[in-house]
Design a protein around this motif. Structure first.
Motif, short mmCIF file in Angstrom:
data_model
loop_
_atom_site.label_atom_id
_atom_site.label_comp_id
_atom_site.label_asym_id
_atom_site.label_seq_id
_atom_site.Cartn_x
_atom_site.Cartn_y
_atom_site.Cartn_z
N PHE A 240 0.66 -1.19 0.51
CA PHE A 240 0.16 0.16 0.08
C PHE A 240 1.10 1.19 -0.42
CE2 PHE A 240 -2.56 3.30 2.43
CZ PHE A 240 -3.07 3.13 1.38
N LEU A 241 1.97 1.15 0.53
CA LEU A 241 2.77 2.18 1.19
C LEU A 241 3.23 2.57 -0.24
CD1 LEU A 241 4.47 2.42 3.98
CD2 LEU A 241 3.06 3.84 3.89
N ILE A 242 4.26 1.56 -1.27
CA ILE A 242 4.78 1.67 -2.70
C ILE A 242 3.60 2.23 -3.19
CG2 ILE A 242 5.59 0.22 -4.46
CD1 ILE A 242 6.25 -1.22 -2.53
N THR A 243 2.22 1.25 -3.71
CA THR A 243 0.96 2.28 -4.18
C THR A 243 0.95 3.90 -4.14
OG1 THR A 243 0.36 -0.26 -3.97
CG2 THR A 243 -0.77 1.32 -5.06
N LEU A 244 1.01 4.25 -2.52
CA LEU A 244 0.81 5.65 -2.23
C LEU A 244 1.99 6.41 -3.15
CD1 LEU A 244 0.27 6.03 1.34
CD2 LEU A 244 -0.83 6.52 -0.82
N ILE A 245 3.46 5.99 -2.86
CA ILE A 245 3.81 6.95 -3.76
C ILE A 245 4.32 6.55 -5.44
CG2 ILE A 245 6.72 6.53 -3.81
CD1 ILE A 245 7.35 5.33 -0.70
N LEU A 246 4.15 5.66 -6.21
CA LEU A 246 4.09 5.39 -7.31
C LEU A 246 3.11 5.90 -8.24
CD1 LEU A 246 4.33 1.45 -8.23
CD2 LEU A 246 6.07 3.96 -8.95
N GLY A 247 1.83 6.21 -7.24
CA GLY A 247 0.48 6.78 -7.14
C GLY A 247 1.20 8.35 -7.44
N ALA A 248 1.59 8.77 -6.33
CA ALA A 248 1.84 10.28 -6.45
C ALA A 248 2.17 10.77 -7.67
CB ALA A 248 2.32 10.57 -5.24
N HIS A 249 3.55 9.62 -7.96
CA HIS A 249 4.40 10.02 -9.21
C HIS A 249 3.69 10.35 -9.85
CE1 HIS A 249 7.98 8.67 -11.33
NE2 HIS A 249 8.11 9.78 -11.80
N THR A 250 2.82 9.05 -10.40
CA THR A 250 2.00 9.04 -11.71
C THR A 250 1.03 10.09 -12.35
OG1 THR A 250 1.59 6.15 -11.02
CG2 THR A 250 0.63 7.30 -13.27
N LEU A 251 0.33 10.92 -10.94
CA LEU A 251 -0.10 11.51 -10.94
C LEU A 251 0.40 13.18 -10.83
CD1 LEU A 251 -3.64 11.14 -9.89
CD2 LEU A 251 -3.38 12.18 -8.11
N VAL A 252 1.56 13.56 -10.44
CA VAL A 252 2.57 14.27 -10.59
C VAL A 252 2.89 14.29 -12.30
CG1 VAL A 252 4.83 15.85 -9.69
CG2 VAL A 252 2.77 14.46 -8.60
N ASN A 253 3.43 13.08 -12.84
CA ASN A 253 3.75 13.59 -13.62
C ASN A 253 2.19 14.25 -14.75
OD1 ASN A 253 6.36 13.02 -13.95
ND2 ASN A 253 6.34 10.81 -14.10
N LYS A 254 1.17 13.28 -14.80
CA LYS A 254 -0.14 13.71 -15.90
C LYS A 254 -0.32 15.34 -15.65
CE LYS A 254 -4.66 12.66 -16.88
NZ LYS A 254 -3.93 11.65 -18.37
N ILE A 255 -0.74 15.73 -13.87
CA ILE A 255 -1.01 17.35 -14.02
C ILE A 255 0.25 18.23 -15.00
CG2 ILE A 255 -0.26 18.84 -11.64
CD1 ILE A 255 -1.84 16.43 -10.89
N LEU A 256 2.25 16.99 -14.85
CA LEU A 256 2.46 17.95 -15.80
C LEU A 256 2.56 17.63 -16.77
CD1 LEU A 256 5.77 17.82 -13.07
CD2 LEU A 256 4.28 19.92 -13.23
N GLY A 257 1.78 17.41 -17.41
CA GLY A 257 1.92 16.85 -18.78
C GLY A 257 2.99 16.15 -19.41
N ASN A 258 3.85 15.30 -18.75
CA ASN A 258 4.54 14.33 -19.32
C ASN A 258 4.21 13.40 -18.83
OD1 ASN A 258 5.12 14.87 -16.77
ND2 ASN A 258 7.80 16.06 -17.39
N SER A 259 3.30 12.88 -19.34
CA SER A 259 2.84 11.17 -18.61
C SER A 259 3.24 10.15 -19.33
CB SER A 259 1.06 11.17 -18.55
OG SER A 259 0.53 11.06 -20.02
#
Ligand code: UDP
Ligand code: MG
Length: 319
Positions: A240-259
């Motif tokens: 679950f912790l790993i998922t949180l980190i990875l999820g946040a990472h993916t989300l940030v990338n998405k927002i910054l437009g470099n998904s």
């Protein structure tokens, strides 16, 4: 009331080459030390001459009691059948192949008789001539048991003397799936230790194969502790912790437009999650099957007959 009769319980499976010798050696030591004793042999469905040798032994030696299983139920069942049949004020468990040195029984007996001690536990000084893999495996196995149950089991063996009160406590335990070594520590009581060297097997071969040892280890762990279920919970927290980190990472990338283009993350996550889920389900399933077995309330063993003084008696029932 004098406490002195000693029952020696000896599980025997295909031990035709050992029975007579073992009975002779143990009897001599008991007689030399003036210890009143009975030998309770439990024939665990042997396929060789073990039972015939035992019945003829009961005819010549009134100290011998022979219990006969209807089939092979395993050493654990044989131990518990022996505990049921034994009449002694104290009971010693030992192997039929003299790997548990019978002189140590005298030492155990004296500790029990002259001290306020209920359990005298035989501990292995070294593990005899076992292979490196086996030693490493058993070290790991006992570490797991130790840490999950809080009982110190390293060097533990089935070679033990138990006072009548302890035997009665064990006989009262209702579970079907037993792990004698751990259960006899679990009941508590005042315990003393004696150390012994594991001798070479007198005759015949060890009955353990790699697969039977693995089965024994898994079944002992799961019948005695629920630690593996907690490992599942722990794995869940970590992922679950790993998922949180990875999820946040993916989300940030998405927002910054470099998904990310690649599906690799998705695939790795999928694989990881499904393997953990399947692993967890496996462990839960294993415990379910244990519960299923317990709930069936099958007897731990079935005794075909018991012979004392060459005559047949009714066997104890496992209720
Ligand atoms: N034994 C038994 N039932 C079995 C396997 C073994 O009663 O299914 C008995 C065997 O006769 C012996 C003791 O358990 O008295 C220990 O077995 P073994 O010597 O094969 O084990 P090891 O000493 O190699 O651990
Ligand atoms: Mg042995």
């Amino acid at each position: 009331m004098a406490k002195d009769l000693l029952s020696i319980v000896i599980p025997s499976y295909n031990e035709q080459g050992n029975i007579e010798h073992t009975a002779e050696v143990v009897s001599k030591i008991m007689k030399d030390n003036r210890i009143p004793y009975e030998l309770v042999f439990v024939n665990d469905g042997s396929k060789d001459e073990t039972w015939d040798i035992l019945t003829s032994l009961t005819r010549t030696d009134p100290n011998v009691v022979a219990v006969n299983f209807s089939r092979n139920f395993g050493k654990e069942a044989a131990i518990f059948a022996g505990l049921r049949t034994a009449r002694g004020d104290a009971v010693v468990l030992m192997d039929c192949d003299l790997q548990h040195p019978p002189e140590v029984i005298v030492e155990m007996y004296n500790i029990w008789k002259y001290n306020d001690v209920d359990v005298v536990e035989g501990r292995k000084k070294d593990r005899g001539r076992e292979s490196k893999v086996y030693k490493a495996f058993s070290l790991w196995f006992y570490k797991l048991i130790n840490s999950s149950s809080g009982l110190d089991m390293s060097g533990a063996s089935d070679f033990k003397l138990l006072d009548r009160s302890v035997v009665d406590s064990l006989n009262d335990m209702p579970e079907r799936l037993t792990f004698f070594r751990a259960m006899s520590s679990w009941v508590g009581y005042k315990t003393e230790k004696v150390y012994f060297e594991v001798a070479e097997r007198a005759a015949g071969e060890s009955k353990w194969s790699v697969s039977s040892l693995i089965k024994y280890a898994v079944s002992s762990i799961t019948s005695f502790t629920s630690a593996p279920l907690h490992i599942v919970t722990f794995c869940g927290v970590v992922t679950f912790l790993i998922t949180l980190i990875l999820g946040a990472h993916t989300l940030v990338n998405k927002i910054l437009g470099n998904s990310a283009q690649g599906f690799s993350t998705v695939i790795i996550l999928q694989l990881l999650m499904s393997s953990i889920i399947m692993f967890s389900l496996g462990i839960i399933g294993y415990y379910l099957s244990k519960i299923y077995e317990e709930i069936k309330k099958r007897p731990r063993f079935i005794i075909r007959n018991v012979v004392r003084n060459g005559r047949e008696q009714n066997g104890e029932k496992d209720d």
